[in-house]
Design an enzyme around this catalytic site. Structure first.
Site, PDB file in Angstrom:
ATOM      1  N   ASP A 198     -28.002 -24.108 -35.447  1.00 60.82           N
ATOM      2  CA  ASP A 198     -26.935 -25.060 -35.115  1.00 60.82           C
ATOM      3  C   ASP A 198     -27.261 -25.771 -33.804  1.00 60.82           C
ATOM      4  OD1 ASP A 198     -24.578 -26.294 -35.854  1.00 60.82           O
ATOM      5  OD2 ASP A 198     -23.314 -24.922 -34.725  1.00 60.82           O
ATOM      6  N   ASP A 244     -28.734 -27.530 -42.516  1.00 61.60           N
ATOM      7  CA  ASP A 244     -28.771 -28.312 -41.269  1.00 61.60           C
ATOM      8  C   ASP A 244     -30.103 -28.303 -40.531  1.00 61.60           C
ATOM      9  OD1 ASP A 244     -26.119 -28.715 -41.802  1.00 61.60           O
ATOM     10  OD2 ASP A 244     -25.357 -27.577 -40.116  1.00 61.60           O
ATOM     11  N   ASP A 423     -14.476 -24.138 -40.765  1.00 62.91           N
ATOM     12  CA  ASP A 423     -15.688 -24.783 -40.256  1.00 62.91           C
ATOM     13  C   ASP A 423     -15.874 -24.542 -38.765  1.00 62.91           C
ATOM     14  OD1 ASP A 423     -16.348 -25.970 -42.724  1.00 62.91           O
ATOM     15  OD2 ASP A 423     -14.942 -27.595 -42.346  1.00 62.91           O
TER      16      ASP A 423
END
Length: 468
Positions: A198, A244, A423
């Site tokens: 992330d 991601d 989320d």
């Protein structure tokens, strides 16, 4: 690290202390608010950063951590991006080492890896729906909730401690198949534990740091996954690889953490693709979504990166293609492009896939795709901007998993993101707070990423399209 139980805290603290409401936060690192819950609820630790008031007593709340989940470390299942103009700035939503080439495959399995299989319904998600959601739902919603719990969704392996859960599920699938499941059942997992994970946001930070042996630890994590897959060679398993990660390398190298992680991400993904290239496996690398990599400035570099990763791993036969829209909200196909997509002709996942597939083929990869439809039932969305990714208001469950996609490039619609898991937190004092979770188009108050978000589940249920 040991933690005082919620029951012990209740005995130690004064009876007059303020009580947290049902579903509210009641503990975690840095938490200074109420640690007692209202009557009928118990404070249950979800991860070191977050404890939540859940229905039931301290005894019944332990159903949250059954044998289907090895640890209560947060499950972060969020894929994120924010777009501006024609470019996109992304902000993501016992180990056994086994090696040897004898169990890898040198020729691709034929056809769609979803064809001829039914998909496994995630037992942990089912337990969340039945033990967390349904006790406080209106009776009119209970049949729909029960149906949602049966929809197959992916299990996220977002910490190394969760890898043994694979064995539990694979053994269950093997037993069901041996008992005559027809068609046979296939497993679905998300590989999601990169070091410095992330890198462009805060909500889903992981357990490994590059500076502290993260690459070596990640390889042990992959070795453990490989060992589980080798233990169940007769269970067909579908993997989504690192949501991601590679998309961040296309658009976010201006972020120091992403720039510093670039070589580690590539090394780790390469290792995963090589080690998990097994006869019973089909893999899809995460490829962001139309609002992230579909922009004119991004799609060419994205195709080049993905094709390069494919080639650098030796063109693994088990690597079927790419996964799009993971944990996002985009339509698969929409007749009129929404205003928030202005500037990007690839305004839905179908257009994005049709645009990037020939670019990949030109570079030697005849890739196929899967699309996450778990939360895209309402179109257009109520996003203020296409890049608003956190707990977006007004969303609904989308099309159930199917191979009937209408596009030969798309193997299946799937539910990668378990609908109802947050989320990210809207608490600005949290160490993992991301500003997107405080935007006006984000449902609030919201708990930490991966923890149960009752109001969001109810929203998805009420807005499901097709309805349950």
């Amino acid at each position: 690290m040991g933690r005082v139980s919620s029951l012990a805290l209740a005995l130690l603290l004064p009876a007059v202390q303020a009580q947290q409401t049902l579903w509210g936060q009641c503990g975690g690192i840095g938490w200074t608010g109420p640690t007692n819950c209202v009557a009928g609820a118990a404070c249950s630790t979800q991860n070191p950063y977050y404890a939540q008031c859940l229905p039931g007593t301290a005894t019944t709340s332990t159903t949250l951590t059954t044998t289907t989940r090895v640890t209560t470390t947060t499950t972060s299942t969020t894929s994120k991006s924010s777009s501006t103009g024609s470019t996109t700035t992304t902000k993501s939503t016992g180990t056994t080492t086994t090696s040897g080439s004898s169990t890898t495959i040198t020729s691709a399995p034929s056809g769609n890896p979803f064809s001829g299989y039914q998909l496994y319904a995630n037992p942990y998600y089912s337990s969340e729906v039945h033990t967390l959601a349904m006790p406080s739902l209106a009776s009119s919603l209970l049949p729909a909730a029960s149906a949602a719990a049966k929809v197959p969704s992916f299990t996220w392996l977002d910490t190394a401690a969760k890898v043994p859960t694979m064995g539990t599920y694979l053994a269950d699938i093997k037993a069901k198949n041996a008992a005559g499941a027809n068609p046979p059942i296939a497993a679905q997992f998300v590989v999601y534990d990169l070091p410095d994970r992330d890198c462009a946001a805060l909500a889903s930070n992981g357990e490994y740091s590059i500076a502290n042996g993260g690459v070596a630890n990640y390889k042990k994590y992959i070795d453990a996954i490989r060992a589980q897959l080798l233990n169940y060679p007769d269970v067909h398993t579908i993997l989504v690889i690192e949501p991601d990660s590679l998309a961040n390398l296309v658009t976010n190298l201006n972020v120091a953490k992403c720039a510093n992680a670039q070589s580690a991400y590539l090394e780790c993904v390469n290792y995963a693709l090589i080690q998990l290239n097994l006869p019973n496996v089909a893999m899809y690398i995460d490829a962001g979504h139309a609002g992230w990599l579909g922009w004119p400035a991004n799609i060419g570099p994205a195709a080049q990166l993905f094709a390069g990763v494919y080639k650098d791993a030796g063109a693994p036969a088990a690597l079927r293609g790419l996964a799009t829209n993971v944990a996002n909200y985009n339509a698969f196909s929409i007749s009129t492009c929404p205003s928030y997509t202005s500037g990007d002709a690839n305004c839905d996942e179908n257009r994005y896939i049709n645009a990037i597939a020939p670019l990949l083929k030109d570079q030697g990869w005849d890739a196929h795709f899967i699309v996450d439809t778990g939360r895209n039932g309402v179109q257009p969305t109520k996003q203020n901007a296409w890049g608003d990714w956190c707990n977006v208001i007004g969303t609904g469950f989308g099309v159930r998993p199917t191979t009937n996609t209408g596009n030969s490039l798309v193997d299946a619609f799937v539910w990668v993101k378990p609908g109802g898991e947050s989320d990210g937190t809207s608490d600005s004092s949290s160490a993992r707070y991301d500003a997107h979770c405080g935007y006006s188009d984000a449902l609030q108050p919201a708990p930490e990423a991966g923890t149960w978000f009752q109001a969001y589940f109810e929203q998805l249920l009420k807005n499901a399209n097709p309805a349950f």
